[in-house]
Design an enzyme around this catalytic site. Sequence first.
Site, PDB file in Angstrom:
ATOM      1  N   HIS A 179       0.907  -0.897   0.223  1.00 31.12           N
ATOM      2  CA  HIS A 179      -0.186   0.383  -0.416  1.00 31.12           C
ATOM      3  C   HIS A 179       1.022   1.434  -0.668  1.00 31.12           C
ATOM      4  O   HIS A 179       0.293   2.738  -0.553  1.00 31.12           O
ATOM      5  CB  HIS A 179      -0.873  -0.406   1.450  1.00 31.12           C
ATOM      6  CG  HIS A 179      -2.179   0.780   1.440  1.00 31.12           C
ATOM      7  ND1 HIS A 179      -2.332   1.669   1.676  1.00 31.12           N
ATOM      8  CD2 HIS A 179      -3.053   0.346   0.359  1.00 31.12           C
ATOM      9  CE1 HIS A 179      -3.709   2.413   1.906  1.00 31.12           C
ATOM     10  NE2 HIS A 179      -4.255   1.838   0.676  1.00 31.12           N
TER      11      HIS A 179
ATOM     12  N   HIS B 216      -9.062  11.256  -0.259  1.00 27.97           N
ATOM     13  CA  HIS B 216      -8.258   9.899  -0.128  1.00 27.97           C
ATOM     14  C   HIS B 216      -6.804   9.800   1.012  1.00 27.97           C
ATOM     15  O   HIS B 216      -6.314   9.319   0.777  1.00 27.97           O
ATOM     16  CB  HIS B 216      -7.547   9.324  -1.240  1.00 27.97           C
ATOM     17  CG  HIS B 216      -6.938   7.879  -1.898  1.00 27.97           C
ATOM     18  ND1 HIS B 216      -5.481   7.776  -2.090  1.00 27.97           N
ATOM     19  CD2 HIS B 216      -7.794   6.097  -1.360  1.00 27.97           C
ATOM     20  CE1 HIS B 216      -5.731   5.775  -1.995  1.00 27.97           C
ATOM     21  NE2 HIS B 216      -6.704   5.818  -1.921  1.00 27.97           N
TER      22      HIS B 216
END
Length: 599
Positions: free
Chosen positions: A254, A484
């Site tokens: 990630h 985000h």
Amino acid sequence: MSQESEHGKWTVSSSDDESAGEQTNSEMPSTSLLQQTGQEKGPRYPCSEARKAAHKRKASPLKHSDRSFLQEVAPAQKQKPSQEGLGWCLSSSDDDEDNLKEGRGKGGAAAGVKQEERCAPKGILSNHKLPPSHKTESSDRVQDAWDLLNGQNPFRFFLTKVKGIKARYNSGSLHIKDILSPLFGTLVSSAQFNYCIDVEWLVRQYPKEFRDKPLLIIHGEKRESKAALHEQAHPYKNVRLCQAKLDIAFGTHHTKMMLLHYEEGLRVVIHTSNLIDDDWYQKTQGIWLSPLYPKLPLGAAESAGESHTNFKCDLIGYLRSYSSPTLNEWVEIIKQHDLSETRVYLLGSTPGRYQGSEKEKWGHLRLRKLLKEHATQLPDHHSWPIIGQFSSIGSLGADQSKWLCSEFRDSLISLGNNTTLTNHDVPVYLVYPSVDNVRQSLEGYPAGGSLPYSIQTAQKQLWLHSYFHKWSAETSGRSHAMPHIKTYMRSSPDFQKIAWFLVTSANLSKAAWGVFEKNGTQQMIRSYELGVLFLPSEFGLEAGYFQVKENMFSDEPVLSFPVPYDLPPEKYESKDRPWIWNIPYTKAPDTHGNMWVPK
């Protein structure tokens, strides 16, 4: 029993349960393939189920005025008891950690890191019609970005440009094309670390003169999604792929970082955006962009070029955690440069189980160590709340004592060596978009594709939702650009000061931050994550805190910190619900007049 809410009547069937997320996703490859009709089933790059649903709804919007479609929605095969007052019909299914990141489960068997050859099977994405890219601003804006980087921004913390808002609200913001501009250096080679990657789009973001320069992409794809990524990269002979090993189930790669090697030096960019068009279009994202690090003179000592924050050593340690010969090439490049100007601390996570002193190298224990050693203890610090802001949520346990308000909070409340970790009075505020935040956003309901909180996870932790606060960013003009970005900080009770600020790829999950095992003697982390920590002491503020910049565009003192959303946080009202991506919303139209039916 079905449940009626202001967003529509719906149920969750047994087919929606993902108690075996591994099995569910193995039956449904994460890569996008073409339907037999020749129409696109999903985006051409590997991504989460939530993003696929958003892609589908963008391609085939369901107008709110067309109620006939609702008759086609299959009724629940098996209705389950509802939780009254929540607007949900909740099942009793269990999931493991498959919703910890961006909604993707375990993509396949564990594999070691290696430098990969471009040998993906051909034809996977053949005849794939490519959607038109969102248009970005003209390249003459790059001079503005150059002025920005060399102006009054000691934090080097930026937001991404947002299309569709007033120009003044993009002041001080960057697009990926700005970051890769030749004005910032003559590129020799680059490395891109990320989760979701559209190779063709990424290559186009580089200036034409740099598009054939060596590009290394570090990813975590497996099986079909890995094959799709190889297929994307195949036409580009300068592109190499490096697969990050994910040996613990449900982990993800990630981290979002760029390493840019120039003739003039080196730059490190740590950010929160996936390498896809949507993430740089109408979302709020965060960027830390390093100074241009000059090359050290030949014969310099190996310890040369280190910063007070130990950034160089920590960055090398993070790269070495991949155990990749390919990344060792970048370790050598970093060693050759002077990173002494860095004022932030690096905070990473890498998959593994850690004991002894190794426990404090990664995750929330790394943050605890940094705050104990380098943050300043403040008067009445126990009344200073913790604020976490994120775009996805993992399984946190049956109640707050299992992780959130125990080991995780204990790490985030640390301020200096004398902090007592047994205090349970420190407030916790969690900022996560409500359904109406998403509905009223620039993108409408499809913005929720990047907010992959699932019903299967939410239904098991209803206690968590009492901590939720809305996404609000009126002062920066970005309330309608869904976040985000992921940020964590410690604020004063009046929300005018912050003791520290972290921007990171890590969402609110045990997979990202780590969880204790074996009675606290071991920490287990599933995923790769990376962020940077801002501490007042590194910016010459002896008082131990930053003043919060009240207006992103005002002429406040240079060292006022630009928190990217409004303070104080606004608590959910009784009618508010957290955005859940895999349930329908049909009563109220979004900003494009559409409904949300994800399947």
